[in-house]
Motif scaffolding. Sequence first.
Motif, short mmCIF file in Angstrom:
data_model
loop_
_atom_site.label_atom_id
_atom_site.label_comp_id
_atom_site.label_asym_id
_atom_site.label_seq_id
_atom_site.Cartn_x
_atom_site.Cartn_y
_atom_site.Cartn_z
N GLU A 127 1.15 -1.03 -0.11
CA GLU A 127 0.01 0.13 -0.10
C GLU A 127 1.00 1.59 0.01
O GLU A 127 0.86 2.22 -0.81
N ASP A 128 1.48 1.31 0.60
CA ASP A 128 2.61 2.85 0.99
C ASP A 128 3.51 2.40 0.19
O ASP A 128 4.49 1.73 -0.31
N LYS A 129 3.41 3.48 -0.58
CA LYS A 129 3.95 4.67 -1.73
C LYS A 129 5.60 4.04 -1.53
O LYS A 129 6.36 3.65 -1.74
N ARG B 164 6.69 0.51 -0.97
CA ARG B 164 7.10 -0.05 -2.44
C ARG B 164 8.64 0.39 -2.95
O ARG B 164 9.13 -0.34 -3.76
N GLU B 165 8.77 1.51 -2.83
CA GLU B 165 9.81 2.32 -3.63
C GLU B 165 11.49 1.66 -2.87
O GLU B 165 12.66 1.04 -3.39
N ALA C 232 -0.81 -2.90 -7.89
CA ALA C 232 -1.11 -2.27 -6.96
C ALA C 232 -2.24 -2.84 -5.98
O ALA C 232 -1.99 -3.39 -6.35
#
Length: 120
Positions: A9-11, A14-15, A32
């Motif tokens: 969920e957390d951008k 994720r990065e 997503a």
Amino acid sequence: MSRIVIIEEDKLMRELLVEWLSAEGYSVRAAAPGDAHAPDDADLLIVDVYMPRREGASTLRAVKAAHPQTPLIAISGQFRSGLFGSCTAAAALGVRQVIAKPFSRRDLLAAVHGVIGSAH
């Protein structure tokens, strides 16, 4: 090259996961949140099991139903601090490893290596 799909969920998380795993030589794709339809050719799925408005178990069931042969690693801030390894409840849902957030790069790589081996 081993292919990993991250459902997080957390951008920023994720990065970070993409950066850490790519630096080790894995081919990494971020899916997503709620996307149980990750590529069929993934060697590993890393799934955040506590996402707002979703129950972790139902997320894991949906991902596992869509990809029954693909191993899963579950990550969550809701797991007990310091938790790393396998868990009986998670294993019942098809999870090979669980990791509590926050975790280190070393913890993540150890889990990935334990499930699918090195990138090459």
